[in-house]
Design a protein around this motif. Structure first.
Motif, mmCIF file in Angstrom:
data_model
loop_
_atom_site.group_PDB
_atom_site.id
_atom_site.type_symbol
_atom_site.label_atom_id
_atom_site.label_comp_id
_atom_site.label_asym_id
_atom_site.label_seq_id
_atom_site.Cartn_x
_atom_site.Cartn_y
_atom_site.Cartn_z
ATOM 1 N N ASN A 39 0.803 -1.233 0.000
ATOM 2 C CA ASN A 39 0.000 0.000 0.000
ATOM 3 C C ASN A 39 0.835 1.282 0.000
ATOM 4 O O ASN A 39 0.337 2.355 0.319
ATOM 5 N N GLN A 40 2.111 1.198 -0.384
ATOM 6 C CA GLN A 40 2.972 2.379 -0.326
ATOM 7 C C GLN A 40 2.684 3.375 -1.436
ATOM 8 O O GLN A 40 2.916 4.574 -1.269
ATOM 9 N N HIS A 41 2.137 2.901 -2.545
ATOM 10 C CA HIS A 41 2.011 3.771 -3.710
ATOM 11 C C HIS A 41 0.553 4.178 -3.954
ATOM 12 O O HIS A 41 -0.103 4.641 -3.032
ATOM 13 N N ALA A 42 0.041 4.021 -5.166
ATOM 14 C CA ALA A 42 -1.231 4.644 -5.548
ATOM 15 C C ALA A 42 -2.390 4.273 -4.628
ATOM 16 O O ALA A 42 -3.193 5.131 -4.261
ATOM 17 N N SER A 43 -2.501 2.995 -4.261
ATOM 18 C CA SER A 43 -3.650 2.569 -3.453
ATOM 19 C C SER A 43 -3.706 3.272 -2.109
ATOM 20 O O SER A 43 -4.789 3.525 -1.574
ATOM 21 N N GLY A 44 -2.549 3.584 -1.543
ATOM 22 C CA GLY A 44 -2.525 4.226 -0.241
ATOM 23 C C GLY A 44 -2.464 5.732 -0.289
ATOM 24 O O GLY A 44 -2.523 6.390 0.749
ATOM 25 N N ARG A 45 -2.343 6.304 -1.499
ATOM 26 C CA ARG A 45 -2.195 7.747 -1.623
ATOM 27 C C ARG A 45 -3.364 8.410 -2.324
ATOM 28 O O ARG A 45 -3.338 9.612 -2.578
ATOM 29 N N ASN A 46 -4.380 7.635 -2.674
ATOM 30 C CA ASN A 46 -5.568 8.252 -3.268
ATOM 31 C C ASN A 46 -6.534 8.632 -2.161
ATOM 32 O O ASN A 46 -6.290 8.360 -0.989
ATOM 33 N N ALA A 47 -7.633 9.267 -2.536
ATOM 34 C CA ALA A 47 -8.568 9.780 -1.524
ATOM 35 C C ALA A 47 -9.647 8.779 -1.137
ATOM 36 O O ALA A 47 -10.521 9.099 -0.330
ATOM 37 N N GLY A 48 -9.618 7.577 -1.713
ATOM 38 C CA GLY A 48 -10.554 6.543 -1.306
ATOM 39 C C GLY A 48 -11.957 6.672 -1.867
ATOM 40 O O GLY A 48 -12.891 6.037 -1.369
ATOM 41 N N SER A 49 -12.130 7.463 -2.932
ATOM 42 C CA SER A 49 -13.473 7.622 -3.514
ATOM 43 C C SER A 49 -13.915 6.338 -4.207
ATOM 44 O O SER A 49 -13.119 5.673 -4.874
ATOM 45 N N LEU A 50 -15.182 6.007 -4.041
ATOM 46 C CA LEU A 50 -15.801 4.915 -4.794
ATOM 47 C C LEU A 50 -16.770 5.542 -5.786
ATOM 48 O O LEU A 50 -17.961 5.707 -5.514
ATOM 49 N N HIS A 51 -16.216 5.935 -6.956
ATOM 50 C CA HIS A 51 -16.995 6.584 -8.021
ATOM 51 C C HIS A 51 -17.599 5.518 -8.924
ATOM 52 O O HIS A 51 -16.872 4.880 -9.693
ATOM 53 N N PHE A 52 -18.891 5.325 -8.859
ATOM 54 C CA PHE A 52 -19.516 4.378 -9.774
ATOM 55 C C PHE A 52 -20.243 5.075 -10.917
ATOM 56 O O PHE A 52 -20.466 4.475 -11.964
ATOM 57 N N GLN A 53 -20.604 6.348 -10.743
ATOM 58 C CA GLN A 53 -21.053 7.115 -11.901
ATOM 59 C C GLN A 53 -19.816 7.677 -12.603
ATOM 60 O O GLN A 53 -18.705 7.636 -12.067
ATOM 61 N N LEU A 54 -19.987 8.150 -13.809
ATOM 62 C CA LEU A 54 -18.865 8.650 -14.582
ATOM 63 C C LEU A 54 -18.265 9.876 -13.912
ATOM 64 O O LEU A 54 -18.983 10.773 -13.480
ATOM 65 N N GLU A 55 -16.939 9.903 -13.833
ATOM 66 C CA GLU A 55 -16.248 11.028 -13.226
ATOM 67 C C GLU A 55 -16.113 12.182 -14.222
ATOM 68 O O GLU A 55 -16.318 12.017 -15.426
ATOM 69 N N TYR A 56 -15.713 13.336 -13.680
ATOM 70 C CA TYR A 56 -15.573 14.529 -14.519
ATOM 71 C C TYR A 56 -14.636 14.292 -15.697
ATOM 72 O O TYR A 56 -14.927 14.704 -16.823
ATOM 73 N N ARG A 57 -13.509 13.604 -15.456
ATOM 74 C CA ARG A 57 -12.546 13.389 -16.545
ATOM 75 C C ARG A 57 -13.140 12.560 -17.669
ATOM 76 O O ARG A 57 -12.634 12.576 -18.789
ATOM 77 N N MET A 58 -14.221 11.834 -17.391
ATOM 78 C CA MET A 58 -14.863 10.987 -18.398
ATOM 79 C C MET A 58 -15.919 11.732 -19.194
ATOM 80 O O MET A 58 -16.377 11.237 -20.227
ATOM 81 N N ILE A 59 -16.324 12.910 -18.722
ATOM 82 C CA ILE A 59 -17.387 13.650 -19.419
ATOM 83 C C ILE A 59 -16.923 15.003 -19.929
ATOM 84 O O ILE A 59 -17.639 15.654 -20.691
ATOM 85 N N GLU A 60 -15.728 15.451 -19.510
ATOM 86 C CA GLU A 60 -15.316 16.813 -19.848
ATOM 87 C C GLU A 60 -15.086 17.003 -21.349
ATOM 88 O O GLU A 60 -15.128 18.123 -21.841
ATOM 89 N N ARG A 61 -14.853 15.909 -22.078
ATOM 90 C CA ARG A 61 -14.625 16.016 -23.519
ATOM 91 C C ARG A 61 -15.889 15.761 -24.335
ATOM 92 O O ARG A 61 -15.809 15.577 -25.545
ATOM 93 N N GLY A 62 -17.032 15.714 -23.669
ATOM 94 C CA GLY A 62 -18.285 15.599 -24.399
ATOM 95 C C GLY A 62 -18.949 14.243 -24.278
ATOM 96 O O GLY A 62 -18.417 13.299 -23.681
ATOM 97 N N LEU A 63 -20.124 14.147 -24.874
ATOM 98 C CA LEU A 63 -20.948 12.955 -24.705
ATOM 99 C C LEU A 63 -20.384 11.728 -25.404
ATOM 100 O O LEU A 63 -20.580 10.597 -24.941
#
Length: 394
Positions: A39-63
């Motif tokens: 858990n030293q790297h990405a898994s332990g350094r993220n914010a722990g969000s459980l995003h099941f709907q599409l995130e902003y980065r997935m919609i910012e370029r359009g439908l």
């Protein structure tokens, strides 16, 4: 020559630990190797969000981009189910709270985007709806009056990124897995119908070679390098992202909050800290070869810290004047087309990989696919869109 395993799993983050647990639970002899600590790297350094709907980065370029990203929705739905079951299945007190998530909008254009986005998600079977300000006042009255609507997804939530992977590592050990930390993979080769994995203890320098019927790459930003060791093309794009956490405050919010108009995620931990993230960039240091140096500490960017804080305060006014405890950078990996990379490694029998996208959120569903492939089971889901062979064809 060291011992023989049914599978060697490379990577001691959440994904690798769940995969090792699932293989061990199936009766497989599995070795988990991690070049640093669990858990030293990405898994332990993220914010722990459980995003099941599409995130902003997935919609910012359009439908069209949103429709493409939604092709991974079956993995999201399965991950939502698996996260809810992990504490009971493992016997570990994993902090998982799926109390719902809101993607908020502040103007008419963002509301229209939410309505179109939720139509796409509902078509894939996600429980999601758009609520107006009156609905927000019932669910999340703490949000600023600037917020006029939100996409409400009841199964979203958060997990404690600090403790989830270590808990899964303990479960893997109880299931019979062997775990080696500070153990780096030096070479991967296939000979005599099995994989030879050359390892080095990074503490004392001792080398070892083990063999395995299967190799699983669950190593995040090191995925591409490990693919090259076996002559496979596994393209990934590393990102460094900024997060901050406040001092503890009394309970204010119980939901995951993200934004339809920019990079933002907000949630409150059980101990009262407010976690702020959402994808604001940091700087990955480069090595002498011009490639990112994943052993070096990424650099925080002042503009990202200020921008993330300003956006958070705008929609959650109680944050104004609240001291931040610390800010940090976590690395993550996406693929060139932003869809996950999950399945067999092309041209390499017995080798499997998973990475890309929301790897913390989707870790349980990725692991389920990988453990099944190691055991010779075909995935229950259609994984053809996530096959690494799509890059070889390109």
């Amino acid at each position: 020559m060291g011992r023989h395993y049914d599978a060697v799993v490379i990577g001691g983050g959440l994904l690798g630990c769940i995969t090792a647990w699932m293989i061990g639970r199936d009766g497989g002899q599995v070795l988990l190797v991690e070049r640093d600590q669990i858990n030293q790297h990405a898994s332990g350094r993220n914010a722990g969000s459980l995003h099941f709907q599409l995130e902003y980065r997935m919609i910012e370029r359009g439908l069209d981009a949103a429709r493409k990203a939604a092709e991974a929705m079956p993995l999201h739905l399965e991950a939502a189910r698996l996260w809810s079951e992990l504490p009971a299945l493992t016997g570990e007190n994993i902090e998982v709270k799926q109390s719902g998530g809101l993607m908020i909008a502040e103007d008419a254009a963002q509301v229209a985007l939410l309505e179109q986005k939720t139509e796409i998600e509902r078509a894939w079977g996600l429980d999601i709806s758009v609520i107006d300000r009156a609905g927000i006042d019932r669910i999340a009255p703490y949000l600023s009056p600037r917020v006029v609507a939100a996409a409400w997804c009841p199964v979203e939530g958060k997990a404690d990124a600090r403790t989830a992977a270590p808990a899964m590592a303990r479960a893997a050990l109880r299931a019979g897995a062997e775990i080696r930390t500070r153990c780096e993979v030096l070479a991967l080769s296939r000979q005599g119908g099995c994989w030879q994995v050359d390892l080095q203890d990074r503490g004392v320098g001792m080398r070892d070679r083990v063999t395995a019927d299967a190799v699983v790459i669950a190593a995040g930003v090191w995925t591409t390098k490990l693919g090259e060791m076996m002559g496979a093309h596994l393209p990934t794009v590393p990102l460094a992202l900024t997060m901050s956490v406040s001092l503890r405050i009394p309970k204010l919010m119980s939901h995951l909050v993200q934004h339809a108009g920019g990079r933002l995620s907000l949630k409150q931990a059980l101990d009262g800290n407010i976690l702020i993230g959402g994808g604001w960039p940091a700087r990955l240091p480069l090595g002498a070869d011009g490639h990112p140096d994943f052993d070096a500490k990424p650099d925080l960017l002042r503009d990202s810290l200020a921008g993330n804080a300003a956006m958070a305060i705008r929609v959650l006014p109680e944050l104004a004047g609240l001291p931040m405890l610390r800010s940090w950078v976590g690395t993550t990996t996406i693929t060139p087309d932003q869809l996950p990379l999950v399945g067999p490694v092309p041209g390499q029998p017995g080798a499997f990989v998973a990475t890309g996208g929301s790897a913390f959120t989707l870790g349980p569903s990725f692991a389920q696919v990988l453990a099944g492939l190691v055991a010779g089971r075909a995935p229950a889901l259609d994984m053809s869109k996530f096959d690494a062979a799509r890059y070889a064809k390109g």
